[in-house]
Design a protein around this motif. Structure first.
Motif, PDB file in Angstrom:
ATOM      1  N   ARG A 162      -5.712  -2.056  -2.532  1.00 21.81           N
ATOM      2  CA  ARG A 162      -6.587  -3.387  -1.772  1.00 21.81           C
ATOM      3  C   ARG A 162      -8.381  -2.850  -2.282  1.00 21.81           C
TER       4      ARG A 162
ATOM      5  N   LYS B 216     -14.993  -1.805   4.635  1.00 18.05           N
ATOM      6  CA  LYS B 216     -14.697  -3.790   4.655  1.00 18.05           C
ATOM      7  C   LYS B 216     -15.611  -4.944   5.611  1.00 18.05           C
TER       8      LYS B 216
ATOM      9  N   LYS C  27     -12.658 -10.654  -1.072  1.00 15.00           N
ATOM     10  CA  LYS C  27     -12.158 -10.768   0.139  1.00 15.00           C
ATOM     11  C   LYS C  27     -11.395  -9.343   0.489  1.00 15.00           C
ATOM     12  N   THR C  28     -11.330  -8.412   1.513  1.00 14.71           N
ATOM     13  CA  THR C  28     -10.662  -7.212   1.938  1.00 14.71           C
ATOM     14  C   THR C  28      -9.904  -6.981   1.106  1.00 14.71           C
ATOM     15  N   SER C  29      -8.647  -8.059   1.110  1.00 10.06           N
ATOM     16  CA  SER C  29      -7.315  -7.761   0.380  1.00 10.06           C
ATOM     17  C   SER C  29      -7.331  -8.142  -0.618  1.00 10.06           C
TER      18      SER C  29
END
Length: 131
Positions: free
Chosen positions: A7, A25, A41-43
Protein backbone atom coordinates in the motif's frame (compact mmCIF):
# COMPACT_ATOMS: atom_id res chain seq x y z
CA UNK A 1 -3.05 -9.78 -3.45
CA UNK A 2 0.49 -11.09 -4.01
CA UNK A 3 3.56 -10.84 -1.78
CA UNK A 4 4.89 -7.79 -3.66
CA UNK A 5 1.74 -5.69 -3.22
CA UNK A 6 2.43 -2.75 -0.93
CA UNK A 7 0.00 0.00 0.00
CA UNK A 8 1.10 3.58 -0.64
CA UNK A 9 1.03 4.57 3.04
CA UNK A 10 3.18 1.54 3.98
CA UNK A 11 5.67 2.26 1.19
CA UNK A 12 6.02 5.94 2.18
CA UNK A 13 6.70 4.89 5.75
CA UNK A 14 9.17 2.17 4.68
CA UNK A 15 10.96 4.68 2.39
CA UNK A 16 11.25 6.99 5.42
CA UNK A 17 9.35 9.93 4.00
CA UNK A 18 7.18 9.86 7.14
CA UNK A 19 7.96 8.66 10.65
CA UNK A 20 4.73 6.71 11.04
CA UNK A 21 2.15 5.17 8.80
CA UNK A 22 -0.47 7.42 10.40
CA UNK A 23 1.40 10.54 9.29
CA UNK A 24 1.70 9.10 5.78
CA UNK A 25 -2.03 8.39 5.77
CA UNK A 26 -2.83 11.98 6.84
CA UNK A 27 -0.63 13.42 4.09
CA UNK A 28 -2.23 11.21 1.43
CA UNK A 29 -5.77 11.99 2.57
CA UNK A 30 -4.89 15.70 2.72
CA UNK A 31 -3.89 15.65 -0.94
CA UNK A 32 -0.21 16.34 -0.26
CA UNK A 33 1.00 13.16 -2.00
CA UNK A 34 0.54 12.60 -5.74
CA UNK A 35 0.86 9.20 -7.39
CA UNK A 36 1.53 9.30 -11.16
CA UNK A 37 0.31 12.90 -11.34
CA UNK A 38 -2.99 12.40 -9.52
CA UNK A 39 -4.27 12.31 -5.96
CA UNK A 40 -4.23 8.83 -4.54
CA UNK A 41 -5.96 6.93 -1.79
CA UNK A 42 -4.12 5.41 1.15
CA UNK A 43 -4.85 1.89 -0.06
CA UNK A 44 -3.39 2.47 -3.56
CA UNK A 45 -1.04 -0.37 -4.49
CA UNK A 46 2.42 0.90 -5.41
CA UNK A 47 4.03 -0.28 -8.65
CA UNK A 48 7.67 -0.14 -9.73
CA UNK A 49 8.39 2.79 -12.03
CA UNK A 50 5.60 4.96 -10.62
CA UNK A 51 6.25 8.67 -9.97
CA UNK A 52 5.38 9.87 -6.48
CA UNK A 53 5.44 13.52 -5.35
CA UNK A 54 6.04 13.82 -1.62
CA UNK A 55 6.44 16.96 0.53
CA UNK A 56 9.72 17.12 2.47
CA UNK A 57 10.07 20.25 4.57
CA UNK A 58 10.13 23.25 2.20
CA UNK A 59 10.52 21.05 -0.88
CA UNK A 60 8.33 18.68 -2.87
CA UNK A 61 10.32 15.66 -3.97
CA UNK A 62 9.39 13.78 -7.13
CA UNK A 63 10.69 10.24 -6.87
CA UNK A 64 10.52 7.13 -9.02
CA UNK A 65 9.71 3.87 -7.26
CA UNK A 66 12.59 1.40 -7.79
CA UNK A 67 11.67 -1.29 -5.31
CA UNK A 68 8.79 -2.31 -3.06
CA UNK A 69 8.89 -2.86 0.67
CA UNK A 70 6.32 -2.55 3.41
CA UNK A 71 8.78 -2.94 6.25
CA UNK A 72 10.64 0.03 7.72
CA UNK A 73 14.38 -0.55 7.82
CA UNK A 74 17.52 1.57 8.09
CA UNK A 75 17.97 4.77 6.07
CA UNK A 76 20.57 3.30 3.64
CA UNK A 77 18.18 0.46 2.76
CA UNK A 78 15.20 2.83 2.50
CA UNK A 79 17.15 5.04 0.06
CA UNK A 80 17.32 2.04 -2.33
CA UNK A 81 13.50 1.98 -2.65
CA UNK A 82 13.37 5.17 -4.75
CA UNK A 83 15.36 7.58 -6.89
CA UNK A 84 14.75 11.31 -7.15
CA UNK A 85 14.10 12.54 -10.69
CA UNK A 86 16.70 14.92 -12.20
CA UNK A 87 14.08 17.68 -12.64
CA UNK A 88 13.11 17.45 -8.99
CA UNK A 89 16.74 17.53 -7.88
CA UNK A 90 17.60 20.65 -9.91
CA UNK A 91 14.42 22.42 -8.76
CA UNK A 92 15.14 21.50 -5.12
CA UNK A 93 18.73 22.78 -5.29
CA UNK A 94 17.66 26.01 -7.03
CA UNK A 95 14.96 26.71 -4.42
CA UNK A 96 17.39 25.95 -1.57
CA UNK A 97 19.86 28.44 -3.04
CA UNK A 98 17.19 31.14 -3.36
CA UNK A 99 16.10 30.53 0.27
CA UNK A 100 19.72 30.80 1.38
CA UNK A 101 20.17 34.11 -0.45
CA UNK A 102 16.89 35.48 0.94
CA UNK A 103 17.96 34.58 4.49
CA UNK A 104 21.34 36.17 3.90
CA UNK A 105 19.70 39.46 2.92
CA UNK A 106 17.78 39.61 6.21
CA UNK A 107 20.09 40.90 8.93
CA UNK A 108 19.08 40.06 12.49
CA UNK A 109 19.12 42.96 14.98
CA UNK A 110 22.41 43.45 16.81
CA UNK A 111 20.70 43.61 20.21
CA UNK A 112 17.31 43.61 21.85
CA UNK A 113 15.57 47.00 21.85
CA UNK A 114 16.00 49.05 25.01
CA UNK A 115 13.17 50.95 26.69
CA UNK A 116 13.47 54.03 24.43
CA UNK A 117 13.59 51.95 21.25
CA UNK A 118 10.54 49.93 22.37
CA UNK A 119 8.59 53.19 22.84
CA UNK A 120 9.52 54.23 19.30
CA UNK A 121 8.42 50.85 17.94
CA UNK A 122 5.11 51.01 19.80
CA UNK A 123 4.50 54.59 18.66
CA UNK A 124 5.18 53.54 15.07
CA UNK A 125 2.80 50.57 15.34
CA UNK A 126 0.03 52.79 16.80
CA UNK A 127 0.50 55.22 13.90
CA UNK A 128 0.00 52.38 11.45
CA UNK A 129 -3.32 51.32 13.00
CA UNK A 130 -4.75 54.86 13.31
CA UNK A 131 -4.49 55.67 9.60
Amino acid sequence: MSDNDVRLDKWLCAARFFKTRGLAKKAIEGGKVNYNGARAKTSKMVEKGALVKVPQGWDILEVEVLSLSGQRRGAPEARLLYQETPDSETRRLKEAESRRLANQAMQPPKHRPDKRERRHIQRFQRQDTET
